[in-house]
Design a protein around this motif. Structure first.
Motif, mmCIF file in Angstrom:
data_model
loop_
_atom_site.group_PDB
_atom_site.id
_atom_site.type_symbol
_atom_site.label_atom_id
_atom_site.label_comp_id
_atom_site.label_asym_id
_atom_site.label_seq_id
_atom_site.Cartn_x
_atom_site.Cartn_y
_atom_site.Cartn_z
ATOM 1 N N ILE A 174 47.909 -2.867 46.458
ATOM 2 C CA ILE A 174 47.096 -3.483 45.400
ATOM 3 C C ILE A 174 47.757 -3.189 44.065
ATOM 4 O O ILE A 174 47.761 -2.039 43.607
ATOM 5 N N ASP A 175 48.352 -4.211 43.458
ATOM 6 C CA ASP A 175 49.035 -4.043 42.165
ATOM 7 C C ASP A 175 50.017 -2.872 42.196
ATOM 8 O O ASP A 175 50.064 -2.040 41.275
ATOM 9 N N ARG A 177 50.071 -0.284 44.176
ATOM 10 C CA ARG A 177 49.535 0.982 44.697
ATOM 11 C C ARG A 177 49.098 0.804 46.143
ATOM 12 O O ARG A 177 48.537 -0.235 46.506
ATOM 13 N N ARG A 222 55.569 -2.353 50.007
ATOM 14 C CA ARG A 222 55.769 -1.910 48.628
ATOM 15 C C ARG A 222 57.208 -1.487 48.356
ATOM 16 O O ARG A 222 57.809 -1.914 47.349
ATOM 17 N N PRO A 228 54.171 -6.452 45.312
ATOM 18 C CA PRO A 228 53.150 -5.689 44.591
ATOM 19 C C PRO A 228 51.760 -5.835 45.190
ATOM 20 O O PRO A 228 50.878 -5.010 44.919
ATOM 21 N N ASN A 229 51.552 -6.899 45.994
ATOM 22 C CA ASN A 229 50.274 -7.088 46.678
ATOM 23 C C ASN A 229 50.545 -7.533 48.108
ATOM 24 O O ASN A 229 51.371 -8.425 48.347
#
Length: 268
Positions: A174-175, A177, A222, A228-229
């Motif tokens: 998620i963004d 992370r 990632r 990034p998602n």
């Protein structure tokens, strides 16, 4: 003495024959990895000692969509049946993958949009299971051909006009992370598949060839695939075909299906 030896030899042969018959009749698990030629946008990759098939889809050269049911409204039910149905319609696919969780009757657990029509509503409920391990999310292709993976509540707030969408869970990344509920390398291990979006023109599909934890699978997207998602599709029943035969997995049940075809040329 010779008679005793002969009798013992015959008993040994009989025992071996009975053992062979039992082994042949006993149920054995089908192979999880079938093999076969990789589709054009796909390659083999290795990350943290696990091998994967990774498919990087440039939406400027390929079309990608989400499918669930045939022209009569009956769920395809498996990649094998989907591939054959598309071929019969003169719409062969380059690759297909299961793309979201489903109920026992093969209906989607969450949002499904096919050809701009909502077939199942978004599901924001709290419950047990991977789908409900919040945050979960939505993979979508907008009507302008751009793709995204979005957290469910963020997608619901934007009300984007989409051509294709499938909801699943949990989110993997998620963004930038990792999902906050993931362990570094948990004990739950399955063959898993999922989708990430590197940018609005690049969709990345990945499926493991052997069992992997959710934590390691998330790090693949990632750290190795630069997404990034990313969104988890499923485990244990994960499968990938090249439109003609299975590459990973077997003839497992499937609800929503994601498929890639060559870019349609505009008529002149």
């Amino acid at each position: 003495m010779k008679r005793r030896y002969l009798a013992g030899f015959l008993l040994a042969v009989l025992f071996a024959a009975l053992s062979l018959i039992w082994w042949a009749r006993s149920p054995r698990q089908p192979s999880l990895v079938v093999g076969g030629e990789l589709p054009a946008p796909c390659r083999d990759a290795s990350f943290e000692a696990v091998t994967y098939v990774v498919c990087e889809i440039d939406l400027r050269h390929y079309d990608i969509g989400v499918f669930h049911a045939d022209l009569d409204g009956k769920a395809f039910g498996s990649l094998d049946k989907f591939d054959r149905a598309m071929a019969d319609q003169g719409r062969p696919v380059l690759l297909a993958m299961n793309a979201g969780m489903y109920h026992q009757d093969l209906t989607p657990v969450g949002l499904l949009v096919e050809d701009g029509r909502e077939k199942a509503p978004i599901n924001g409920a709290d419950s047990e299971g991977n789908f409900f391990l919040k945050p979960n999310g939505v993979f979508l292709v907008r009507k302008d051909g751009k793709a995204a993976v979005m957290e469910t509540s963020a997608f619901a707030a934007t009300r984007l006009d989409v051509m294709f969408a499938t909801q699943s869970g949990p989110m993997l990344v998620i963004d930038g992370r990792l999902h906050p509920r993931f362990e570094q390398n948990g004990t739950s291990r399955y063959i898993r598949n999922g989708v990430g979006v590197r940018d609005q023109n690049t969709v990345v599909l990945a499926i493991s060839r052997s069992e992997v934890s959710l934590g390691s699978f998330a790090r693949l997207f990632r750290d190795a695939l630069d997404c990034p998602n990313a969104l988890f599709f499923d485990g244990a029943v994960s499968a990938l075909s090249n439109g003609e035969r299975m590459i990973v997995g077997g003839k497992y049940p499937a609800g929503p299906i994601i498929a890639v075809t060559g870019k349609k040329l505009a008529s002149r």
